[in-house]
Design a protein around this motif. Structure first.
Motif, PDB file in Angstrom:
ATOM      1  N   ASN A   1     -19.455 -21.082   2.401  1.00 22.92           N
ATOM      2  CA  ASN A   1     -18.947 -22.432   2.156  1.00 22.92           C
ATOM      3  C   ASN A   1     -19.772 -23.110   1.065  1.00 22.92           C
ATOM      4  O   ASN A   1     -20.975 -22.861   0.938  1.00 22.92           O
ATOM      5  N   LEU A   2     -19.120 -23.996   0.319  1.00 24.28           N
ATOM      6  CA  LEU A   2     -19.787 -24.755  -0.738  1.00 24.28           C
ATOM      7  C   LEU A   2     -19.399 -26.219  -0.610  1.00 24.28           C
ATOM      8  O   LEU A   2     -18.214 -26.543  -0.430  1.00 24.28           O
ATOM      9  N   VAL A   3     -20.402 -27.118  -0.710  1.00 20.62           N
ATOM     10  CA  VAL A   3     -20.164 -28.560  -0.604  1.00 20.62           C
ATOM     11  C   VAL A   3     -20.866 -29.259  -1.764  1.00 20.62           C
ATOM     12  O   VAL A   3     -22.045 -29.008  -2.028  1.00 20.62           O
TER      13      VAL A   3
ATOM     14  N   SER B   1     -17.756 -36.189  -0.425  1.00 14.22           N
ATOM     15  CA  SER B   1     -18.111 -34.766  -0.461  1.00 14.22           C
ATOM     16  C   SER B   1     -16.849 -33.936  -0.610  1.00 14.22           C
ATOM     17  O   SER B   1     -15.812 -34.225   0.003  1.00 14.22           O
ATOM     18  N   LEU B   2     -16.937 -32.918  -1.429  1.00  9.96           N
ATOM     19  CA  LEU B   2     -15.853 -31.975  -1.650  1.00  9.96           C
ATOM     20  C   LEU B   2     -16.282 -30.635  -1.076  1.00  9.96           C
ATOM     21  O   LEU B   2     -17.292 -30.063  -1.497  1.00  9.96           O
ATOM     22  N   GLN B   3     -15.519 -30.138  -0.099  1.00  9.98           N
ATOM     23  CA  GLN B   3     -15.867 -28.906   0.602  1.00  9.98           C
ATOM     24  C   GLN B   3     -14.931 -27.773   0.217  1.00  9.98           C
ATOM     25  O   GLN B   3     -13.711 -27.952   0.190  1.00  9.98           O
ATOM     26  N   TRP B   4     -15.510 -26.623  -0.060  1.00 10.37           N
ATOM     27  CA  TRP B   4     -14.754 -25.381  -0.283  1.00 10.37           C
ATOM     28  C   TRP B   4     -15.142 -24.454   0.861  1.00 10.37           C
ATOM     29  O   TRP B   4     -16.215 -23.875   0.873  1.00 10.37           O
ATOM     30  N   LEU B   5     -14.245 -24.340   1.838  1.00 10.37           N
ATOM     31  CA  LEU B   5     -14.552 -23.648   3.085  1.00 10.37           C
ATOM     32  C   LEU B   5     -13.952 -22.247   3.092  1.00 10.37           C
ATOM     33  O   LEU B   5     -12.856 -22.018   2.582  1.00 10.37           O
ATOM     34  N   ASN B   6     -14.687 -21.319   3.711  1.00  8.27           N
ATOM     35  CA  ASN B   6     -14.270 -19.920   3.802  1.00  8.27           C
ATOM     36  C   ASN B   6     -13.938 -19.354   2.416  1.00  8.27           C
ATOM     37  O   ASN B   6     -12.835 -18.849   2.157  1.00  8.27           O
ATOM     38  N   MET B   7     -14.914 -19.448   1.522  1.00 11.54           N
ATOM     39  CA  MET B   7     -14.739 -18.957   0.146  1.00 11.54           C
ATOM     40  C   MET B   7     -14.378 -17.476   0.159  1.00 11.54           C
ATOM     41  O   MET B   7     -14.987 -16.687   0.875  1.00 11.54           O
ATOM     42  N   ASP B   8     -13.380 -17.128  -0.649  1.00  9.55           N
ATOM     43  CA  ASP B   8     -12.921 -15.744  -0.662  1.00  9.55           C
ATOM     44  C   ASP B   8     -12.489 -15.292  -2.060  1.00  9.55           C
ATOM     45  O   ASP B   8     -12.958 -14.279  -2.561  1.00  9.55           O
ATOM     46  N   MET B   9     -11.546 -16.007  -2.678  1.00  9.05           N
ATOM     47  CA  MET B   9     -11.061 -15.737  -4.032  1.00  9.05           C
ATOM     48  C   MET B   9     -10.483 -14.328  -4.172  1.00  9.05           C
ATOM     49  O   MET B   9     -10.439 -13.757  -5.265  1.00  9.05           O
TER      50      MET B   9
END
Length: 810
Positions: free
Chosen positions: A729-731, A744-752
């Motif tokens: 995860n990235l915040v 805050s902007l959250q990028w959860l369960n990063m996969d791409m």
């Protein structure tokens, strides 16, 4: 001049820090003892939760003492004279808030993410940004000893059973019901207690997780409002409906003189799309039946909750508290699965081949209401009597529809079934505790607790008659169940310190009486199962302070994991096309013995801890499979033998600068299951490891980011294994208006498309009987926006900080 004529084996100074004019103790206040000749620090301490502090092994002489806490004016006591063998009790020391400092103070640099006490680890919720805007589960999953799987189930050191306490009050129902509805923004600290003392309930295979919620620190009104919204899905897995993700919550706290009132409410919609890919075969005689499948498996979740607490402190010796917490939750699981090659064969020759579509919707609700009343009285000799009453009501259950349809012509109905269950739970807990006057050799505590649980279940299974169009009751899948449990327990424990040693030892005696009433819907069977025991639960712990920065710890605890109604209901429940779930009415509680030893090392602004542990579980409960018929497996909860874990838990916090911090925790253990099920021996073991880590970097005092990782390795079960699980995860976070507004902007369960995030494969097997493997794939690359606005943020200054003396630290 302050003097004392009381003789002790060693010289020392003690006291308690309070806010001036209030009966509010100051936790983490800084106390420094100085030599007036050169102003050098002789000793120092940090006040405990009740405001108390102690300075020990002080040489005879003249000193002055300074008491400080951030946002308060320091207090100095001059001309303190201490003679050999004397103990000086300074009593109640008051410090006054500096309103100008409270408005202007800004903390630069980092605070410890974790604090290590003799019996627990304390984690500050605000340090785990990926959880903000979510629920308590989203925060707890980041703690070093905690793991999470694809179904959102939490475990501590690999054990799924733990007790959840909310502000020190234990919850009797399913912990996930409470944790999934408590807003993360309302949480101040999370305490993990793996080897609880005798004064706490012995329930919970993995110990206790205590959650403390936000409340004001000074007189005035504190208000916080939070909102969240999810951006459109990047990957929807061809699910029928688009997921919706949004929510809001608020907390209001007002403190004035003797009153402290808190109120909060929340709403959360949190849908997650996904898919399920499975392959199963069964063997019955010479016939092998195989039914591979693939399709939608998504969740639609909606929850409301409200909280209210009022505390009244009429004087320094008495305190009253009344609280309520309630919530309404619904979680719908859609599992629309295509069985694209269902066939049976003998010696490689197919007997039939068919394709069908299973339309399955399971709706589960978890509504609850908690009410508590507490009273405590402190006597003039500092002994303390307290009483606590808790009432809990929870309504669990909900319907499941299961339709086997033709494909591609889904208008043709093979089977249409409906089952529902209502499971109201009522619990009572009353506790009386007494803490004797502290002595030089320690403090003795004892108490009594009564607990009552009444959990009913009404299970109905109906199948549609395709000729008449009517739904007909299927008695073998329908039942009435009632579990009642009464517990009486009493405890005594001693805590104290001798030199560099802190110690505690206690014993809890418990009598439990369990009664399970079973009745099928045809009224042909009415059976009652009885079970009771009277058992001791000893506990012990010790800590040795090698120096101010290095401590060694050891503990022992005996605990119990009680069986639930669901796991004891022997009437099968149809969950979906290929699965029944069934309990065992004779299921025994799990009994756990835990031994752990470890160290805590602090070096500058950094810290390291390591804990080695051994856990033995008697009457281990696992979910195991049998073959019900050629296309249906029966999942049964059973005592399969014993479980043993030998492992090491570690945590490291590194503050490279005031801008960059790394916090990481890991767990490595050897797990063994030994026993039998259905006359088949079980003897399997494997290494299991997990990692929870995050790194934070602040580009400016108001702008920074945090990247976090949750990883859990492959794990064995009684009949197979669960695959590994990964969630990065990235915040990115920005604050405005003097930290009153944050985004805050959250990028959860990063996969791409590069990783296998947020998915897990479950495999079970039994030679010459069945094999099943299912890969559960849940949504990845979810983007969330969170906004938070706080009125009077400094009224709620967290006291979860590293001690600051304002002068040279000892």
């Amino acid at each position: 001049m302050l003097t004392s004529a009381t003789g002790y084996a060693q010289s020392g100074i003690a006291g308690k820090i309070f806010e001036a004019g209030k009966n509010t103790p100051i936790e983490y206040g800084s106390v420094g003892l100085y030599n007036p000749a050169d102003s050098s620090m002789v000793a120092g301490a940090v006040s405990l939760e009740d405001g108390s502090f102690a300075l020990e092994n002080i040489k005879p002489g003249n000193y002055y003492l300074v008491v400080q806490f951030m946002g308060y004016d320091p207090t100095t006591l001059s001309d303190i004279e201490l003679s050999r063998g004397q103990q000086l009790d300074l009593g109640k020391l008051e410090i006054s808030p500096n309103e100008k400092l409270l408005e202007m103070v800004e903390v630069f640099g980092s605070r410890f993410t974790a604090m290590h006490k003799i019996d627990r680890q304390v984690f500050e919720s605000a340090n785990f940004l990926s959880g903000q805007g979510g629920t308590a589960i989203d925060v707890i999953r980041n703690l070093p000893p905690v793991n999470i799987n694809a179904d959102g189930e939490l475990s501590v050191r690999g054990a799924s059973g733990f007790v959840v306490m909310l502000n020190g009050k234990p919850i009797q129902s399913d912990p996930s019901i409470i944790l999934s509805q408590l807003p993360a923004n309302a949480i101040k600290n999370i305490e993990v207690v793996t080897a609880p003392a005798a004064k706490y309930d012995p329930e919970g295979k993995a110990g206790i997780i205590n959650i403390t919620t936000e409340k004001g620190a000074t007189d005035g009104t504190y208000i916080q409002v939070n909102t969240k919204i999810g951006l459109p899905s990047i990957e929807d897995y061809d699910n029928k409906n688009k997921p919706q993700r949004y929510g809001a919550d608020f907390t209001i706290n007002h403190r004035q003189d003797k009153w402290d009132l808190s109120f909060g409410a929340s709403y959360l919609r949190n849908d997650v799309n996904g898919l399920r890919i499975g392959d199963v075969y069964t063997k019955r005689g010479d016939t092998t039946t195989r039914f591979p499948s693939e399709g939608e498996r998504g969740f639609d979740e909606e929850a409301y909750s409200g909280r209210f607490t009022v505390a009244y402190t009429p004087d320094a010796n008495n305190e009253f508290s009344l609280g309520f917490y309630g919530g309404i939750r619904s979680k719908d699981r859609t599992a629309d699965i295509l069985y694209y090659d269902n066939h049976a064969e003998i010696a490689g020759e197919r007997l039939y081949t068919m394709t069908y579509y299973n339309e399955n919707l399971r709706i589960r609700r978890g509504d609850f209401l908690l009410g508590s009343f507490d009273y405590s009285h402190t006597f003039d000799n500092q002994s303390r009597l307290s009483s606590s009453f808790l009432y809990e009501y929870t309504m669990l259950g909900g319907p499941t529809t299961n339709r086997n349809l033709g494909f591609p012509n889904t208008d043709f109905v093979y089977q249409d079934a409906y089952n529902t269950n209502n499971n109201p739970l009522e619990g009572l807990r009353w506790q009386l505790d007494y803490q004797a006057k502290p002595k030089d050799w320690g403090t003795f505590e004892f108490g009594y607790q009564f607990r009552s649980l009444d959990h009913k279940g009404d299970f109905v299974y109906e199948r549609k008659n395709n000729e008449t169009g009517d739904f007909e009751l299927i008695p073998e899948f329908s039942s009435n169940v009632e579990l009642t449990r009464l517990i009486h327990s009493a405890y005594g424990q001693l805590t104290g310190n001798i030199g560099k040693w802190d110690y505690a030892a206690g014993l809890r005696m418990e009598y439990m009486d369990r009664e399970l009433l079973l009745q099928d819907k045809s009224n042909t069977v009415d059976t009652t199962y009885y079970y009771d025991f009277f058992l001791p639960y000893p506990t012990a712990r010790a800590q040795y302070a090698v120096n101010d920065d290095f401590r060694l710890k050891a503990a022992y605890s005996r605990r119990v994991e009680r069986t639930t109604t669901f796991k004891m209901n022997p009437f099968p429940e149809r969950e979906h096309s290929e699965t029944l779930e069934q309990g065992d009415p004779t299921l025994l509680p799990e009994f756990i013995d835990l031994i752990e030893t470890g160290l805590v090392k602090e070096f500058g602004d950094n810290s390291l801890y390591a804990t080695a542990y051994y856990r033995h579980v008697k009457n281990l409960v696992n979910r195991v499979n049998t073959v019900y018929n050629d296309t249906i497996l029966n999942r049964i909860y059973s005592n399969v033998g014993t479980g043993r874990s030998v492992g090491m838990e570690t945590g490291l916090e590194l503050n490279f600068s005031s801008k960059w911090k790394i916090f990481t925790g890991g767990n490595l253990y050897r797990y063994q299951i030994k026993g039998s099920f259905d006359e088949q021996p079980i003897n399997s073991s494997a290494w299991v490891y997990s990692l929870n880590a995050n790194t934070s970097y602040d580009f400016t005092p108001t702008f920074g980011f945090q990247w976090s990782l949750n990883y859990l390795s492959r794990r064995i079960t009684a009949q197979g294994e669960d695959s590994s699980f990964l969630s990065p995860n990235l915040v990115v976070r920005k604050t405005f208006l003097g930290d009153r507004l944050s985004a805050s902007l959250q990028w959860l369960n990063m996969d791409m498309g590069l990783l296998k995030s947020n998915e897990q494969r479950i495999t079970t097997m039994r030679e010459d009987a069945f094999y099943t493997t299912t890969n559960y794939v849940l949504e990845v690359d979810m983007v969330m926006l969170n906004l938070s606005y706080t009125i009077n943020p400094n009224r709620n200054k967290s006291r979860f900080i590293e001690s600051e003396f304002g002068e040279k630290e000892f």
